[in-house]
Design a protein around this motif. Structure first.
Motif, mmCIF file in Angstrom:
data_model
loop_
_atom_site.group_PDB
_atom_site.id
_atom_site.type_symbol
_atom_site.label_atom_id
_atom_site.label_comp_id
_atom_site.label_asym_id
_atom_site.label_seq_id
_atom_site.Cartn_x
_atom_site.Cartn_y
_atom_site.Cartn_z
ATOM 1 N N UNK A 712 9.255 37.087 -16.038
ATOM 2 C CA UNK A 712 8.143 36.562 -16.810
ATOM 3 C C UNK A 712 8.113 35.040 -16.694
ATOM 4 N N UNK A 713 7.026 34.465 -17.222
ATOM 5 C CA UNK A 713 6.834 33.001 -17.198
ATOM 6 C C UNK A 713 7.003 32.440 -15.790
ATOM 7 N N UNK A 714 6.507 33.193 -14.793
ATOM 8 C CA UNK A 714 6.637 32.749 -13.402
ATOM 9 C C UNK A 714 5.599 31.678 -13.120
ATOM 10 N N UNK A 715 6.045 30.518 -12.679
ATOM 11 C CA UNK A 715 5.131 29.418 -12.376
ATOM 12 C C UNK A 715 5.542 28.757 -11.063
ATOM 13 N N UNK A 716 4.552 28.222 -10.385
ATOM 14 C CA UNK A 716 4.760 27.443 -9.165
ATOM 15 C C UNK A 716 4.167 26.055 -9.387
ATOM 16 N N UNK A 717 4.942 25.016 -9.090
ATOM 17 C CA UNK A 717 4.473 23.647 -9.165
ATOM 18 C C UNK A 717 4.631 23.010 -7.795
ATOM 19 N N UNK A 718 3.657 22.200 -7.414
ATOM 20 C CA UNK A 718 3.639 21.622 -6.068
ATOM 21 C C UNK A 718 3.559 20.106 -6.159
ATOM 22 N N UNK A 719 4.191 19.446 -5.195
ATOM 23 C CA UNK A 719 4.124 17.994 -5.073
ATOM 24 C C UNK A 719 3.895 17.647 -3.602
ATOM 25 N N UNK A 720 3.047 16.658 -3.339
ATOM 26 C CA UNK A 720 2.697 16.247 -1.978
ATOM 27 C C UNK A 720 2.777 14.722 -1.909
ATOM 28 N N UNK A 721 2.737 14.141 -0.692
ATOM 29 C CA UNK A 721 2.719 12.675 -0.590
ATOM 30 C C UNK A 721 1.556 12.052 -1.350
ATOM 31 N N UNK A 722 1.710 10.793 -1.749
ATOM 32 C CA UNK A 722 0.719 10.147 -2.601
ATOM 33 C C UNK A 722 -0.661 10.076 -1.969
ATOM 34 N N UNK A 723 -0.747 9.956 -0.651
ATOM 35 C CA UNK A 723 -2.051 9.834 -0.003
ATOM 36 C C UNK A 723 -2.782 11.159 0.101
ATOM 37 N N UNK A 724 -2.122 12.248 -0.247
ATOM 38 C CA UNK A 724 -2.746 13.579 -0.178
ATOM 39 C C UNK A 724 -3.192 13.990 -1.572
ATOM 40 N N UNK A 725 -4.427 14.465 -1.668
ATOM 41 C CA UNK A 725 -4.947 14.940 -2.948
ATOM 42 C C UNK A 725 -4.661 16.431 -3.076
ATOM 43 N N UNK A 749 -5.374 23.672 -2.872
ATOM 44 C CA UNK A 749 -6.289 22.981 -1.957
ATOM 45 C C UNK A 749 -5.756 21.573 -1.726
ATOM 46 N N UNK A 750 -5.518 21.230 -0.457
ATOM 47 C CA UNK A 750 -4.979 19.927 -0.080
ATOM 48 C C UNK A 750 -6.033 19.142 0.683
ATOM 49 N N UNK A 751 -6.283 17.907 0.264
ATOM 50 C CA UNK A 751 -7.202 17.010 0.952
ATOM 51 C C UNK A 751 -6.382 15.872 1.551
#
Length: 790
Positions: A712-725, A749-751
């Motif tokens: 339960x309480x399964x979550x995914x958090x993501x981090x990318x370089x600062x220049x990527x939205x 979605x990565x920009x």
């Protein structure tokens, strides 16, 4: 203002400042005066000035220039200066600053001081900001003080040892003998520190845990003494004897009894005694009862004791305090899988909590109510859940709808009841349901052949009443297109007779086509339904205009559909009847799956893209080519075959049909197969990518659970370089059933406008068997993307 004014005068001057600028001026002048006095050799107001500087620090202004003064005052023989110096060290110094190493010798000397209060200052400072190096150097001194005769010092030393164990885990073995001997103390403060220290040692070392299991009888005796002791003014809190020590002992017993039969048996009687003798009318008693319940549920306790614990949580649900109701439902949620029948007894109280005004309580009540649905109570529980759905807050509507769909899929007593329930949800919250609801309901309707007449009549009436619920309108259009002849007959045993004319049906579809509320997908369903009706009606075939105005629509799919249908009317009219035959029954894509959904699984399972009318029905093609349109469910590298125009059931081997239906075929690239990026402790995380444009990338993360325990309480958090939205969409859920019964999917979605080297770090968090887990994985490459693209 003179720098020699007392601290109270400085505080009064700062508080009387009318602007922030005036406040800064007061503080800057005082800090300048304090600096000047710090430079003087013979300064009799050192403690006075440092106290003022600490107040300035608490207001958020820089006070680092007082660090060395703290070091000098700690070395002072005067207690008044030493006290302020240690206080300043705890506030101004930390282990990252070199100045902290300068006080190691002073702390060591003070730990051997004859004054217990000086020893206490040194112990508190070491426990507050001692670095790993300081802890290693001073650990023998702390072990010596743990064996001292002074209870005041032993209490401080035990808490200091806790900090040392957290900083340097290897030093735990040094304190274990002394910690065990402290359990024989009578002083409650020493006992509290000893229990905290033993808890820390047991959590960090399995071998130490096994050794301390022998202390369970001692802890039981201490706890019994607290429970049966009479009134003690020194330790009594609202009629409970030292609840803080009781809570700490219960937490330690929970650790010692976990997965151990002998230790659990030794504490069963005590837990029953605490559960029955503790006053539950006050918050203090409820705190002790709550820890008792958690301990009972976490150890290998007797079945009767577990039922008693669940009943205590049931009483919590009736408490006027919303916090107590919330923690009760949180605890019941954790055990509903293992003690389902015991929790089921409190179903009425839990359902009543759905009406609570607090949003958090309402959310927990919804989760618990959905978990309590079973084959025996499906009808009564569904009435309550549907009633809640009609009035629930918008943020809970999607969760409630998904839970109802899953419960109906798993426990539906009949197909008609199943269809009625889903239609009720679509009528109430059609805008909040997930995309796969439409194809799943279409599949359900096609398999219930005896209910086709009933379903098309009911959907037609729903379409006339409300065309704002897009999911409902799409299903209604599909059914009208497939079973329009049954609607026109007007004969249906399950519903009241209703005479529907061809003009009425065509007008309803035209209303959908022209409505500003209709999405392109909904117009596509209505357009296909109109086309289908051209082979099912007799009088108005000539007046059917299959969306001439949509031949130039902005939506490419809608435009293609209109052009192809018009071509079918004009150039291939001899094929129209064969092309628009009724769709066959939708077969399961693979054993145990329907439309990409496991039978009896939650709606969190990854589904194929939304099924337009007639699209999934090509029995002659392999499942991996037709259903796995995004490459999410299989690893085949074969290119996908062009799908036919929506609503048309043609064998693609036919030359004429293939030329007609494959106007844009062959242009789509082969999607890359998903790649496994994380696999640990039964959790598997796969990644697949879809390039939306030169700089925009859609990443789909899919998680599954192969263990025998639910997560339960399964979550995914993501981090990318600062220049990527980065934009993370809402996940499909937060619950991973055991043995891969369902999956959780997360769209990201990565920009990347600067086209930097794309990397992503994923944090995986979940709770399994009452324990929280967290891990991180680095993703350096994305499948199917060239380095130049991203």
């Amino acid at each position: 203002m003179s720098p020699s004014v007392p601290l109270q005068e400085m505080i009064r001057a700062i508080r009387s400042a009318r602007t922030q600028c005036e406040e800064r001026g007061v503080i800057q002048r005082e800090c300048a005066a304090i600096r000047a006095q710090f430079r003087q050799v013979d300064n009799g107001a050192r403690s006075h000035n440092l106290a003022k500087l600490l107040y300035v620090h608490m207001l958020g202004y820089p006070a680092h220039f007082g660090q060395m003064e703290c070091v000098r005052m700690i070395a002072s023989p005067r207690y008044s200066e030493k006290r302020v110096g240690y206080l300043g060290a705890m506030m101004l110094l930390d282990e990252k600053q070199d100045a902290s190493l300068l006080i190691t010798n002073s702390i060591k000397n003070d730990l051997s001081h004859s004054n217990q209060y000086v020893q206490s200052l040194a112990l508190c400072t070491l426990a507050c900001m001692g670095s790993a190096e300081m802890c290693r150097d001073l650990a023998p001194e702390i072990d010596r003080l743990l064996r001292a005769s002074n209870s005041y010092i032993k209490k401080k030393a035990a808490l200091c040892a806790v900090h040392i164990v957290r900083k340097v885990q290897d030093l735990g073995e040094l304190f274990a003998p002394a910690a065990r001997s402290l359990l024989s103390e009578k002083n409650h403060g020493v006992l509290h520190g000893a229990v905290v220290l033993i808890t820390e040692l047991c959590e960090r070392n399995p071998e130490t845990l096994e050794r301390f299991r022998k202390t369970v009888p001692d802890l039981v005796q201490i706890m019994k003494g607290l429970v049966i002791s009479g009134y003690s003014p020194e330790h009594d809190v609202a009629g409970i004897s030292d609840p803080f020590l009781q809570v700490r002992i219960l937490r330690l017993l929970r650790i010692l009894g976990r997965n151990n039969e002998a230790a659990s048996d030794a504490m069963n009687d005590l837990l029953a005694q605490v559960a029955t003798n503790t006053d539950s009318t006050k918050t203090v008693g409820n705190a002790v009862l709550y820890e008792t319940v958690l301990t009972v549920l976490d150890i290998k306790s007797e079945s009767g004791l577990r039922v008693l614990a669940v009943n205590i949580l049931g009483r919590f649900l009736l408490n006027n305090d919303r916090n107590i109701r919330y923690i009760a439902m949180t605890s019941l949620q954790r055990i509903v899988g293992t003690d389902h029948n015991a929790v089921q007894r409190h179903r009425g109280t839990i359902v009543d909590c759905l009406k609570d005004q607090d949003a958090s309580v309402k959310r927990r009540a919804l989760e618990l109510s959905l978990a309590l649905v079973s084959a025996s109570n499906i009808r009564s529980m569904m009435k309550e859940l549907l009633l809640f759905l009609s009035s629930c807050p918008p943020e809970l509507r999607a969760q409630a709808a998904s839970g109802i769909f899953y419960a109906a899929e798993r426990y539906a007593p009949s197909q008609r009841w199943h269809i009625d329930t889903i239609l009720h949800v679509l009528t109430t919250a059609g805008g909040d349901v997930r995309d796969e609801t439409v194809p799943n309901l279409i599949q359900l309707i096609t398999n219930a052949s005896e209910l086709h007449c009933y379903t098309v009549h009911k959907l037609y009436r729903a379409l006339l009443n409300d065309i704002s619920q897009q999911s409902l309108v799409q299903v209604a259009c599909w059914c009208i297109g497939e079973y329009g002849d049954l609607l026109l007959r007007g004969e249906c045993q399950e519903t009241e007779p209703a005479q529907v004319t061809e003009d009425d049906v065509l007008d309803a579809l035209e209303t959908v086509l022209q409505s500003h509320m209709s999405s392109p997908a909904t117009r596509g369903f209505a357009l296909t339904a109109t086309m289908k009706l051209s082979t099912r009606i007799l009088d108005n075939v000539d007046v059917i205009h299959v969306g001439y105005e949509f031949s130039s629509a902005l939506s490419l799919k809608l435009q293609q559909r209109a052009v192809e249908y018009n071509a079918l009317f004009r150039k291939y009219d001899h094929m129209r009847a064969a092309v628009l035959e009724r769709m066959p029954v939708i077969e399961k894509n693979s054993p145990g799956h329907t439309n990409g959904e496991s039978a009896g699984e939650p709606m969190k399972e990854i589904q194929p893209p939304k099924v337009k009318q007639g699209e999934p029905l090509l029995p002659q093609q392999p499942a991996n080519q037709v259903c796995d349109l995004l490459g999410l469910l299989g690893g085949s590298e074969e290119p996908l075959q062009p799908s036919p125009a929506p609503g048309l059931s043609l064998n693609t081997a036919s030359t004429a049909g293939g030329d007609l239906l494959d106007l844009l075929g062959g242009l789509e690239p082969t999607p890359p197969a998903p790649v496994t990026v994380y696999e640990k402790d039964g959790v598997t995380l796969t990644l697949s990518c879809e390039k939306q444009s030169d700089s925009v990338l859609t990443v789909t993360l899919t998680a599954s659970n192969s263990t025998d325990s639910d997560m339960s309480s399964f979550t995914l958090q993501a981090a990318v370089p600062k220049s990527v939205q980065l934009h993370m969409k809402a996940p499909s859920g937060d619950f991973l059933p055991a043995r891969g019964a369902a999956k959780v999917t997360q769209m990201v979605v990565l920009n990347n406008p600067n086209k930097v080297n794309l990397k992503m770090r994923i944090r995986v968090s979940y709770t399994s068997q009452g324990s929280a887990f967290q891990d991180t994985v680095q993703i350096d490459s994305f499948p199917g993307l060239s380095a130049a693209g991203h």
